[in-house]
Design a protein around this motif. Sequence first.
Motif, PDB file in Angstrom:
ATOM      1  N   ALA A  22      13.813   4.770 -17.404  1.00 25.10           N
ATOM      2  CA  ALA A  22      14.153   6.093 -16.881  1.00 25.10           C
ATOM      3  C   ALA A  22      14.120   6.107 -15.359  1.00 25.10           C
ATOM      4  N   ARG A  23      13.100   5.495 -14.782  1.00 23.20           N
ATOM      5  CA  ARG A  23      13.002   5.441 -13.316  1.00 23.20           C
ATOM      6  C   ARG A  23      14.125   4.628 -12.713  1.00 23.20           C
ATOM      7  N   ASP A  24      14.401   3.460 -13.288  1.00 17.22           N
ATOM      8  CA  ASP A  24      15.459   2.601 -12.768  1.00 17.22           C
ATOM      9  C   ASP A  24      16.811   3.319 -12.818  1.00 17.22           C
ATOM     10  N   ALA A  25      17.100   3.936 -13.965  1.00 19.13           N
ATOM     11  CA  ALA A  25      18.393   4.601 -14.140  1.00 19.13           C
ATOM     12  C   ALA A  25      18.545   5.809 -13.222  1.00 19.13           C
ATOM     13  N   ALA A  26      17.465   6.593 -13.100  1.00 15.26           N
ATOM     14  CA  ALA A  26      17.536   7.766 -12.229  1.00 15.26           C
ATOM     15  C   ALA A  26      17.761   7.350 -10.785  1.00 15.26           C
ATOM     16  N   GLY A  27      17.164   6.231 -10.390  1.00 19.27           N
ATOM     17  CA  GLY A  27      17.346   5.736  -9.034  1.00 19.27           C
ATOM     18  C   GLY A  27      18.729   5.184  -8.765  1.00 19.27           C
ATOM     19  N   ARG A  28      19.486   4.950  -9.819  1.00 18.24           N
ATOM     20  CA  ARG A  28      20.884   4.514  -9.674  1.00 18.24           C
ATOM     21  C   ARG A  28      21.850   5.702  -9.630  1.00 18.24           C
ATOM     22  N   GLY A  29      21.295   6.911  -9.690  1.00 22.67           N
ATOM     23  CA  GLY A  29      22.127   8.101  -9.603  1.00 22.67           C
ATOM     24  C   GLY A  29      22.529   8.684 -10.939  1.00 22.67           C
ATOM     25  N   LEU A  30      21.999   8.163 -12.040  1.00 24.56           N
ATOM     26  CA  LEU A  30      22.338   8.696 -13.356  1.00 24.56           C
ATOM     27  C   LEU A  30      21.490   9.912 -13.675  1.00 24.56           C
ATOM     28  N   LYS A  31      22.045  10.809 -14.477  1.00 22.40           N
ATOM     29  CA  LYS A  31      21.290  11.951 -14.980  1.00 22.40           C
ATOM     30  C   LYS A  31      20.552  11.495 -16.230  1.00 22.40           C
ATOM     31  N   VAL A  32      19.229  11.545 -16.185  1.00 26.20           N
ATOM     32  CA  VAL A  32      18.407  10.924 -17.213  1.00 26.20           C
ATOM     33  C   VAL A  32      17.484  11.950 -17.858  1.00 26.20           C
ATOM     34  N   VAL A  33      17.324  11.834 -19.169  1.00 25.35           N
ATOM     35  CA  VAL A  33      16.309  12.590 -19.905  1.00 25.35           C
ATOM     36  C   VAL A  33      15.461  11.583 -20.662  1.00 25.35           C
ATOM     37  N   GLY A 164       7.905   8.700 -10.814  1.00 27.85           N
ATOM     38  CA  GLY A 164       8.994   8.171 -10.007  1.00 27.85           C
ATOM     39  C   GLY A 164      10.353   8.558 -10.558  1.00 27.85           C
ATOM     40  N   ALA A 165      10.491   8.536 -11.882  1.00 33.11           N
ATOM     41  CA  ALA A 165      11.754   8.938 -12.509  1.00 33.11           C
ATOM     42  C   ALA A 165      12.039  10.407 -12.226  1.00 33.11           C
ATOM     43  N   ALA A 166      11.008  11.248 -12.392  1.00 32.83           N
ATOM     44  CA  ALA A 166      11.198  12.679 -12.160  1.00 32.83           C
ATOM     45  C   ALA A 166      11.556  12.969 -10.710  1.00 32.83           C
ATOM     46  N   GLU A 167      10.954  12.228  -9.789  1.00 35.75           N
ATOM     47  CA  GLU A 167      11.261  12.437  -8.369  1.00 35.75           C
ATOM     48  C   GLU A 167      12.674  11.990  -8.025  1.00 35.75           C
ATOM     49  N   LYS A 168      13.271  11.182  -8.888  1.00 43.60           N
ATOM     50  CA  LYS A 168      14.681  10.792  -8.726  1.00 43.60           C
ATOM     51  C   LYS A 168      15.609  11.710  -9.521  1.00 43.60           C
ATOM     52  N   GLY A 169      15.046  12.749 -10.147  1.00 41.52           N
ATOM     53  CA  GLY A 169      15.879  13.731 -10.835  1.00 41.52           C
ATOM     54  C   GLY A 169      15.825  13.705 -12.348  1.00 41.52           C
ATOM     55  N   ALA A 170      15.064  12.785 -12.943  1.00 41.80           N
ATOM     56  CA  ALA A 170      14.999  12.701 -14.405  1.00 41.80           C
ATOM     57  C   ALA A 170      14.202  13.867 -14.979  1.00 41.80           C
ATOM     58  N   THR A 171      14.550  14.239 -16.210  1.00 47.30           N
ATOM     59  CA  THR A 171      13.792  15.223 -16.973  1.00 47.30           C
ATOM     60  C   THR A 171      12.865  14.476 -17.920  1.00 47.30           C
ATOM     61  N   VAL A 172      11.579  14.796 -17.882  1.00 45.79           N
ATOM     62  CA  VAL A 172      10.585  14.120 -18.718  1.00 45.79           C
ATOM     63  C   VAL A 172      10.013  15.139 -19.701  1.00 45.79           C
ATOM     64  N   LEU A 173      10.155  14.855 -20.992  1.00 46.34           N
ATOM     65  CA  LEU A 173       9.686  15.753 -22.046  1.00 46.34           C
ATOM     66  C   LEU A 173       8.620  15.034 -22.865  1.00 46.34           C
ATOM     67  N   THR A 174       7.375  15.475 -22.757  1.00 43.63           N
ATOM     68  CA  THR A 174       6.322  14.896 -23.586  1.00 43.63           C
ATOM     69  C   THR A 174       6.080  15.799 -24.787  1.00 43.63           C
TER      70      THR A 174
END
Length: 502
Positions: A22-33, A164-174
């Motif tokens: 999730a962190r890697d993908a978000a840092g590449r500019g992808l919209k991640v959940v 780190g993923a969230a700071e790159k824009g990812a949505t994290v759902l626990t």
Amino acid sequence: MSETETCDLFVIGGGINGAGIARDAAGRGLKVVLCEKGDLAEGTSSRSGKLVHGGLRYLEYYEFRLVREALIEREVLLKSAPHIIWPMRFVLPHSPSDRPAWLVRLGLFLYDHLGGRRKLPGTRTLNLLRDPEGTPILDQYTRGFEYSDCWVDDARLVALNAVGAAEKGATVLTRSPAVSARRENGLWTITTRNSITGETRSFRAKCIANCAGPWVSDIINRVAGSNSSRNVRLVKGSHIIVPKFWAGSNAYLVQNTDKRVIFINPYEGDKALIGTTDIPWEGRAEDVAAEEKEIDYLLAAVNRYFKEKLRRSDVITSFSGVRPLFDDGKGNPSAVTRDYVFDLDETGGAPLLNVFGGKITTFRELAERGMQRLAHVFPNMGGNWTEHATLPGGEIPNADYESFANTLRDAYPWASRKLVHHYGRLYGARTKDVIGAAKSLADLGRHFGGNLYEAEVRYLVAREWALEANDILYRRTKHYLHLTDAEREAFADWFAGERLAA
């Protein structure tokens, strides 16, 4: 159900592989959940031996590539998060009745040189009758070896990747398991259900990364209605925690009579973490627990080498995890590869990337290679970036934690050395965000015992998805080891009341 949301990559599983991808993908500019059915790192990723290591014993199974890659990653991770990862020296007493000395020396020589070691000191031979590292060892063991690996707070490594993923824009759902995933017109439609509120959410995604660990096959078959020719083999590993029974900061690695190696590591200051076992597991991963015969096995391994004999009553607690190893057909659980394998199912033009196996040390590389496998799915995504990036809190000048710790002590002279050490080791450069504007212990809010204050609790709720008392006591921190039963119970009651009030 709310309106369907869209994303590029939907990641299932909040362990180290899922959080890393999730962190890697978000840092590449992808919209991640990212969705996780429980808490971050609640499964395997918080129940490891807490090491970033090359896997010395894997050399016996000719896993040279895996060891080399792990040794390289060891130094990458050490630089990226020096607050939660640090060097540790391991003393290996030699038992002539087990592996011959020449074989041990050869293995350690390879270990020193396979990965292009730069930061960590190399192997040295010890006279256990003379060198201080041999003081707690039985006199019959006269020779030993000392080598380097690294310690890691495994659950915090997961949490920091999620941050780190969230700071790159990812949505994290626990606490939001994926209850269904269906291919429709070249896209995935995924439904999650929050196990606390009952809220359901719907997502449309171009691709799913299945990083569910022990539950990877369940996601493939039950949730996604797909199939794979690959499978995982579940192997249980148990650890015990006892009071630390030797002086010094070094760890020990001993060879048991069955050729398995057991780690005896300093833990949480005054304790020792001992493990692990390797037992095939056929039950539900949720039901795993250390059995008495495993505890006896670990105690016997330690007592074979040390003057001070451990008893069952010395065991403070134990924990057990299920390692989801890629099933390579090996009969011996210890021989099953710790490598990882990707299985990419592109049926209907909606890719499903299934991740089998892996280990904490190689999670970053796994994430990077996983995204490379999806380059044709996301042709406009950014390039590799994580190798030289720090994890949250790791923004420490020159990755020099000791110098950083001195500045922390100077910045907060009103806090005890132990408290500052606790904050520095868990939060690194983010310590200031935990302490906030506090100018005294009273400003940190309610004190629950040990080094646990209200300010830290509120930070973890606000920044790291802590929703239950155990999320804080067992995973975001290890406060449970430093509180009494009454203090833990009082904290749980207070936390539940605060959450209800919110």
